[in-house]
Write an enzyme that holds these catalytic residues in place. Sequence first.
Site, PDB file in Angstrom:
ATOM      1  N   ASP A   1      40.910 -31.021  -3.606  1.00 55.19           N
ATOM      2  CA  ASP A   1      39.988 -31.984  -3.021  1.00 55.19           C
ATOM      3  C   ASP A   1      39.117 -31.326  -1.963  1.00 55.19           C
ATOM      4  O   ASP A   1      38.307 -31.989  -1.330  1.00 55.19           O
ATOM      5  CB  ASP A   1      40.790 -33.142  -2.398  1.00 55.19           C
ATOM      6  CG  ASP A   1      39.901 -34.249  -1.864  1.00 55.19           C
ATOM      7  OD1 ASP A   1      39.090 -34.783  -2.643  1.00 55.19           O
ATOM      8  OD2 ASP A   1      40.012 -34.589  -0.672  1.00 55.19           O
TER       9      ASP A   1
ATOM     10  N   THR B   1      44.948 -30.789  -0.845  1.00 53.71           N
ATOM     11  CA  THR B   1      44.187 -31.882  -0.241  1.00 53.71           C
ATOM     12  C   THR B   1      44.059 -31.668   1.265  1.00 53.71           C
ATOM     13  O   THR B   1      43.823 -32.618   2.009  1.00 53.71           O
ATOM     14  CB  THR B   1      44.863 -33.240  -0.522  1.00 53.71           C
ATOM     15  OG1 THR B   1      46.218 -33.200  -0.051  1.00 53.71           O
ATOM     16  CG2 THR B   1      44.865 -33.564  -2.004  1.00 53.71           C
TER      17      THR B   1
ATOM     18  N   LEU C   1      52.077 -36.161   6.437  1.00 48.42           N
ATOM     19  CA  LEU C   1      51.577 -36.186   5.061  1.00 48.42           C
ATOM     20  C   LEU C   1      52.528 -35.448   4.125  1.00 48.42           C
ATOM     21  O   LEU C   1      52.828 -35.927   3.025  1.00 48.42           O
ATOM     22  CB  LEU C   1      50.179 -35.582   4.995  1.00 48.42           C
ATOM     23  CG  LEU C   1      49.099 -36.329   5.783  1.00 48.42           C
ATOM     24  CD1 LEU C   1      47.743 -35.672   5.599  1.00 48.42           C
ATOM     25  CD2 LEU C   1      49.037 -37.795   5.375  1.00 48.42           C
TER      26      LEU C   1
ATOM     27  N   GLU D   1      31.763 -26.655   2.322  1.00 44.16           N
ATOM     28  CA  GLU D   1      31.535 -27.919   1.612  1.00 44.16           C
ATOM     29  C   GLU D   1      30.153 -28.475   1.947  1.00 44.16           C
ATOM     30  O   GLU D   1      29.780 -28.513   3.129  1.00 44.16           O
ATOM     31  CB  GLU D   1      32.622 -28.938   1.984  1.00 44.16           C
ATOM     32  CG  GLU D   1      33.989 -28.516   1.497  1.00 44.16           C
ATOM     33  CD  GLU D   1      35.125 -29.393   2.013  1.00 44.16           C
ATOM     34  OE1 GLU D   1      36.223 -29.321   1.449  1.00 44.16           O
ATOM     35  OE2 GLU D   1      34.902 -30.128   3.004  1.00 44.16           O
TER      36      GLU D   1
ATOM     37  N   HIS E   1      36.349 -33.951  -1.535  1.00 40.57           N
ATOM     38  CA  HIS E   1      36.933 -34.195  -0.210  1.00 40.57           C
ATOM     39  C   HIS E   1      37.020 -35.685   0.086  1.00 40.57           C
ATOM     40  O   HIS E   1      36.552 -36.168   1.127  1.00 40.57           O
ATOM     41  CB  HIS E   1      36.130 -33.477   0.879  1.00 40.57           C
ATOM     42  CG  HIS E   1      36.936 -33.188   2.114  1.00 40.57           C
ATOM     43  ND1 HIS E   1      36.817 -32.041   2.850  1.00 40.57           N
ATOM     44  CD2 HIS E   1      37.896 -33.925   2.754  1.00 40.57           C
ATOM     45  CE1 HIS E   1      37.636 -32.068   3.884  1.00 40.57           C
ATOM     46  NE2 HIS E   1      38.307 -33.207   3.837  1.00 40.57           N
ATOM     47  N   VAL E   2      37.627 -36.425  -0.842  1.00 42.96           N
ATOM     48  CA  VAL E   2      37.751 -37.878  -0.697  1.00 42.96           C
ATOM     49  C   VAL E   2      39.199 -38.352  -0.670  1.00 42.96           C
ATOM     50  O   VAL E   2      39.454 -39.555  -0.684  1.00 42.96           O
ATOM     51  CB  VAL E   2      36.984 -38.615  -1.827  1.00 42.96           C
ATOM     52  CG1 VAL E   2      35.489 -38.430  -1.659  1.00 42.96           C
ATOM     53  CG2 VAL E   2      37.444 -38.143  -3.213  1.00 42.96           C
ATOM     54  N   ALA E   3      40.158 -37.430  -0.611  1.00 37.61           N
ATOM     55  CA  ALA E   3      41.564 -37.857  -0.576  1.00 37.61           C
ATOM     56  C   ALA E   3      41.838 -38.767   0.612  1.00 37.61           C
ATOM     57  O   ALA E   3      42.689 -39.658   0.534  1.00 37.61           O
ATOM     58  CB  ALA E   3      42.486 -36.636  -0.533  1.00 37.61           C
ATOM     59  N   TRP E   4      41.144 -38.567   1.694  1.00 38.25           N
ATOM     60  CA  TRP E   4      41.354 -39.318   2.934  1.00 38.25           C
ATOM     61  C   TRP E   4      40.649 -40.673   2.941  1.00 38.25           C
ATOM     62  O   TRP E   4      40.872 -41.487   3.833  1.00 38.25           O
ATOM     63  CB  TRP E   4      40.803 -38.505   4.111  1.00 38.25           C
ATOM     64  CG  TRP E   4      39.306 -38.351   4.052  1.00 38.25           C
ATOM     65  CD1 TRP E   4      38.614 -37.464   3.281  1.00 38.25           C
ATOM     66  CD2 TRP E   4      38.334 -39.114   4.755  1.00 38.25           C
ATOM     67  NE1 TRP E   4      37.265 -37.632   3.466  1.00 38.25           N
ATOM     68  CE2 TRP E   4      37.065 -38.646   4.362  1.00 38.25           C
ATOM     69  CE3 TRP E   4      38.409 -40.152   5.685  1.00 38.25           C
ATOM     70  CZ2 TRP E   4      35.873 -39.164   4.859  1.00 38.25           C
ATOM     71  CZ3 TRP E   4      37.224 -40.682   6.176  1.00 38.25           C
ATOM     72  CH2 TRP E   4      35.976 -40.188   5.776  1.00 38.25           C
TER      73      TRP E   4
ATOM     74  N   ARG F   1      42.710 -28.163   3.408  1.00 41.38           N
ATOM     75  CA  ARG F   1      41.479 -27.456   3.736  1.00 41.38           C
ATOM     76  C   ARG F   1      41.256 -26.330   2.730  1.00 41.38           C
ATOM     77  O   ARG F   1      42.199 -25.669   2.291  1.00 41.38           O
ATOM     78  CB  ARG F   1      41.543 -26.865   5.149  1.00 41.38           C
ATOM     79  CG  ARG F   1      41.414 -27.877   6.279  1.00 41.38           C
ATOM     80  CD  ARG F   1      39.996 -28.411   6.387  1.00 41.38           C
ATOM     81  NE  ARG F   1      39.796 -29.267   7.546  1.00 41.38           N
ATOM     82  CZ  ARG F   1      39.954 -30.572   7.546  1.00 41.38           C
ATOM     83  NH1 ARG F   1      40.378 -31.188   6.440  1.00 41.38           N
ATOM     84  NH2 ARG F   1      39.728 -31.282   8.647  1.00 41.38           N
TER      85      ARG F   1
END
Length: 321
Positions: free
Chosen positions: A258, A232, A158, A263, A285-288, A234
């Site tokens: 993100d 993006t 990444l 969470e 937490h939607v980058a993935w 943790r």
Amino acid sequence: MHKIVFLDRSTIAPQITVRRPAFAHEYVEHQKTTADQVVERLAGASIAITNKVPLTAEVLAQLPDLKLVAVAATGTDCVDKAWCQQHGIAVSNIRGYAINTVPEHTFALILALRRSIVPYRQDVLAGEWQKASQFCFFNHPIRDLGGSRLGIIGEGVLGQRVAELGRAFGMTPLFAAHKNAPPMGPLYTPWDEVLETSDIISIHCPLTPATRNLLGLAEFRKMKRKPLIINTARGGLVVEDDLVTALDEGLISGIGFDVTDGEPPAADSPMMRLAHRPNVILTPHVAWASDEAMQTLSDQLIDNIENFVNGTPSNLVAGSF
């Protein structure tokens, strides 16, 4: 016959297909599972699927039939891997599925912040354009990416992809050497130099005991160019209270996160207190989570389970390698 239990199916979007493994099995799916439901739901299971439901040593010790924990994510901090290794439970994870979605989300945050997209949109909705005496107005700063320095913490696939996209924008990527580490070779720029000279710092490393609280006030005070901080990866990698101080004191120019430390974040958490600021973007937490990435993840998840049962385990992070 294997019993497979998916503890948190709702962590994969409903439009994504999770195929059934190609061997005789019993399959049980739960949308969500709380901590006090884990032992009961995994009773008799030989294979557990979890994305974020914690499997602690205390819980694992009560599951004598468990042979495989198939994590439906790359990060495996939800599982006590040391306990699994000591007691013969294999743990697998997902790899390589987010090569497009996470870097693209990273640059969506960078571009939105550097060009003040969100506050300009809010101004337009509030009627500021009509109040302007000319065809445009300049209420917020706009900065190009070309010519800027992109500090990257994490040199995996990444981080490498983010560097590649950065070069396409005319940026200079800098891979940070590990904090408090000796010289690491020509790929890396010394840790303090990355902090001091970057215009944007993007985090792409795992959360481990060594990386928890990787960035705090001491690091923010070294950031001479007041960079954007993009995370993006943790939430626990950054000290969130110190992030508030850094923004209040102008040590950094903005943040695009993100992830949060815990969470979903509590309504009165540091990140939620920051979320309304014009130089802050917080996404859930939607980058993935592009459809393409989630389908790849789902397919690889079942591949890992089938490979384990067939005696050719894949993507192990604990157990027999």
